[in-house]
Design a protein around this motif. Structure first.
Motif: not given
Lengths: 324, 438
Positions: B177-185, B229-234
């Motif tokens: 249930d890890a939060l994945v943050a990714h910069r959309p670029e 189904g991942a938790r994604l922080l844009v």
């Protein structure tokens, strides 16, 4: 005991081939297990040979190397009295560019009765079966099925636990690439077990939720109340392929060690189709503990189970056909 | 028990949507809130602080802070970042993994947690790299890193180009249930760009970064979030179109969240006019229409979190021709006043604005912070919401003092900051009300 009900004659199957567990009805599967129960004591007798399949020819056609499965079929065939021919593909015409269908035609011309096939491509056994006139047994096709492994696993479970129906059975590890897992899911659910698939999300197909099983990505929770824990082999190339980060992480979260085993039922038993990666999916102390590990029994039971399958396919076929 | 009783305050708690006069009492020793309401029950002997009707709210939780320790201590250390954070009302911050060495191993997570605790009162949580060495090729040991205390997983400013790597990392992360943050670029459209691509960039003769560089990658990431189904922080969106895309994904039930930097809420491309390198950021400051859409997205809850995007740069990285200068700005101390610009302009309410800097980021990380509830950690700040000032970047406490807000008129001053009940910051102007033993 189940052996009391074991049939005295060969099981009759409705299908010519055993390509997948779906080729069997529930009644046929149970009859096969019962029949294997009959053969099991023979393996420890001093004279281990029957003549049921005398005069029949079994060809082992292995496009992938295998020690365990190939010798298990070879022994099963020989103990039933059949003539067994092993064709290793590296030394055969396939290495010279012959296609699978060409090979099938060649083999068919030799009029074997039983063809045992292992191939790296899903569906290869079915393709071959369409091109030959003998019974084909799928001994593993790609990531699809390995039905005799599931049968011997079910046979082993039933011998140890006395039943399959109502048991909770965990299948752990690389489900996505495992033909053993697919066959076991079909057979064990057919026989009334509650099946739980445990593995990282990258190694469990998301759609497996529709296979009538439970899915858990947390092995510690997933093992709760399990009667049987079936470990799968982790192919090391899965790591190079980036599906899991490292061996140590896999072992920490999904490797079966004594700590995790304690979370299952106190009398839980452990299985592995082999060959094992010790320290990757299973700890040696669990694998080698005779109180919990069924791994050697699986190998032993494999021969009896395959004797029952060979007999059933060979004998079912003769009924509707004229002998030469 | 040493307790503190703040009276005569405006209590604002996004968790209960309470905004009204009240009091709060907390145990400074145990570091937890005891009582909060129109009257708070404080133990005898509590130190009483008169808030002078100023606001008490949860301490800010900042999900995006670059600290130079380890590896670039000249930019920022735990100590200097902690000092700037406390002055800015930030009580918990997430450190980006783009350090040297990269935070991609359990031992580095452990190093940051222990070292930061020894150097500052502010809570510093490491984000671990999503891929080894931030190279975008092989996922890190997400499970072991999470167990070691990694708050979330991100590739920082090195977006992952390989969709298969991204898919597998996101899929794998769901097990924990890890939060994945990714910069959309988009890594092929953006490099070389110095500012927002538009008429101004064309006129200034600077290479631009089009909004498409963001929306192309955002589209992929949202599709993968839906698939896995991942938790994604844009991480730090900057364009109006991104807000619409997020709204659509959220309405479908995709577990996508988004952050925006305070700079993109308060500034636009015009701020780089005159080739001001202090306003050179990544993603670049966009058009005014984009800025207004981001504020609207925040007000509607499409954007969940406001981050500082703190990325301090020493003068030598900024005193360069615009296209050669490094992007980034010190922002811990301007997070609150920068965000309050939209509130003072009456474009967003105080509760949703504060929620995006307290409750929502805390919830994304599963932290007990971000709320004023009995039993919750006593991480709270006392703020003079209206206090006007002109930002003087030279007075920033951060080790590198470049801010695109330099010289701007702003409102909102942090008077006191408490972390776990301990006083981490007191403004020199805070000693106005009465203070003494109750």
């Amino acid at each position: 005991m189940t052996s009391a009900a074991a049939p005295d004659s060969a099981v009759r199957l409705s299908r010519r081939d055993l390509l997948a567990i779906d080729d069997l009805t529930r009644a046929e599967a149970i009859a096969l297990l019962d029949r294997a129960e009959r053969f099991a004591p023979l393996l420890s007798a001093s004279v281990k040979k029957l003549d049921t399949l005398r005069g029949r020819t079994l060809i082992n056609l292995f496009f992938e190397t295998s020690t365990r499965t190939q010798s298990s079929f070879e022994l099963a065939g020989k103990r039933m009295g059949a003539d067994v021919v092993n064709m290793a593909v590296r030394t055969s015409a396939m290495a010279k560019g012959e296609t699978l269908i060409d090979t099938a035609a060649t083999l068919n011309a030799m009029s074997p009765d039983l063809l045992v096939v292992r191939h790296a491509s899903s569906g290869a056994a079915a393709l071959l079966a369409r091109k030959v006139s003998c019974s084909v047994i799928n001994a593993g096709d790609g990531q699809h099925e390995h039905p005799t492994q599931a049968l011997l696993d079910a046979f082993t479970i039933r011998r140890e636990k006395g039943r399959i129906e109502g048991l909770t059975i965990a299948i752990c590890g690389d489900i996505a690439h495992s033909r053993v897992a697919r066959s076991n899911v079909r057979l064990l659910t057919l026989l009334g077990a509650r099946v739980r698939l445990i593995g990282p999300p990258t190694l469990v197909p998301a759609s497996a939720a529709r296979w009538g099983v439970e899915i858990s990505h947390d092995m510690r929770r997933g093992l709760e109340a399990c009667d049987v824990i079936m470990m799968l082999r982790l192919q090391l190339e899965r790591m190079q392929g980036g599906l899991i980060p490292s061996q140590r992480e896999f072992f920490w979260f999904y490797g079966l060690d004594e700590d995790k085993l304690r979370l299952a039922k106190p009398d839980a038993l452990v299985m592995h189709p082999g060959p094992m990666n010790r320290g990757v999916e299973i700890d040696s102390r669990v694998a080698d503990d005779p109180r919990v590990s069924l791994i050697e029994k699986q190998v032993r039971n494999g021969v009896a189970m395959r004797m029952a399958v060979l007999e059933a396919l060979a004998c079912s076929r003769t009924t509707g056909e004229t002998e030469p | 028990m040493s307790a503190v009783h703040i009276v005569n305050a405006r209590i604002v708690d996004p968790a209960t949507a309470f905004d009204g006069p009240g009091e709060i009492a907390f145990d400074a020793g145990a570091g937890v809130i005891l009582s909060v309401g129109s009257k708070a029950k404080a133990p005898r002997g509590a130190i009483v602080i008169d808030a002078g009707e100023h606001m008490v709210c949860p301490g800010l939780v900042d999900l995006r802070v670059v600290i130079g320790e380890p590896g670039a201590e000249s930019r920022e250390t735990f100590k200097s970042a902690g000092r700037a954070a406390a002055a800015g009302g930030v009580t918990t911050l997430v450190q980006m993994p783009n350090t040297d060495p990269v935070i991609d191993d359990v031992s580095l997570v452990d190093f940051v947690l222990r070292r930061a605790e020894a150097r500052t009162e502010v809570r510093i949580l490491p984000a671990a790299a999503l891929t080894r060495g931030l190279k975008g090729e092989a996922m890190t040991e997400i499970g072991l890193l999470a167990e070691a205390g990694a708050a979330m997983f991100t590739n920082a400013d090195a977006p992952i180009a390989d969709s298969r790597v991204m898919r597998r990392a996101m899929s794998y992360a769901t097990a924990f249930d890890a939060l994945v943050a990714h910069r959309p670029e988009d890594p092929t459209l953006a490099p070389g760009g110095a500012m927002h691509e538009g008429e101004l960039a064309a006129r200034m003769g600077l290479p631009g970064v089009p909004c498409a560089a963001e929306t192309i990658m955002l589209g992929r990431d949202l599709a993968l979030a839906e698939l896995t189904g991942a938790r994604l922080l844009v991480d730090m969106i900057s364009c109006a179109e991104s807000v619409s895309m997020l709204a659509r994904a959220k309405s479908k039930g995709v577990k996508a969240y988004a952050s925006v930097s305070v700079h993109h809420l308060g500034l636009n491309e015009m701020d780089v006019a005159g080739y001001r390198t202090f306003a050179k950021l990544s993603p670049p400051l966009r058009s005014e229409a984009d800025r207004l859409a981001l504020i609207a997205g925040l007000a509607e809850g499409v954007i969940d979190v406001i981050v500082s995007g703190h990325d301090p740069r020493p003068a030598e990285d900024k005193r360069l021709p615009f296209d050669e200068a490094a992007p980034g700005a010190a922002a811990l101390e301007t997070l609150l006043p920068g965000a309050l610009m939209a509130y003072h302009a009456e474009m967003i309410g105080l509760l949703p604005l504060l929620s995006a800097m307290t409750l929502k980021p805390a919830e994304l990380l599963g932290l007990p912070q971000g709320r004023l509830a009995p039993g919750a950690p006593a991480d709270l700040i006392l703020v003079d919401l209206g206090a006007p000032f002109r930002l003087d970047a030279d007075k920033l406490l951060s080790k590198s003092r470049n801010s695109p807000f330099d010289g701007k008129l702003m409102q909102g001053r942090v008077l006191r900051t408490y972390v776990g009940g301990a006083e981490a910051y007191v403004a020199s102007s805070a000693h106005t009300g009465r203070e003494g033993l109750g």
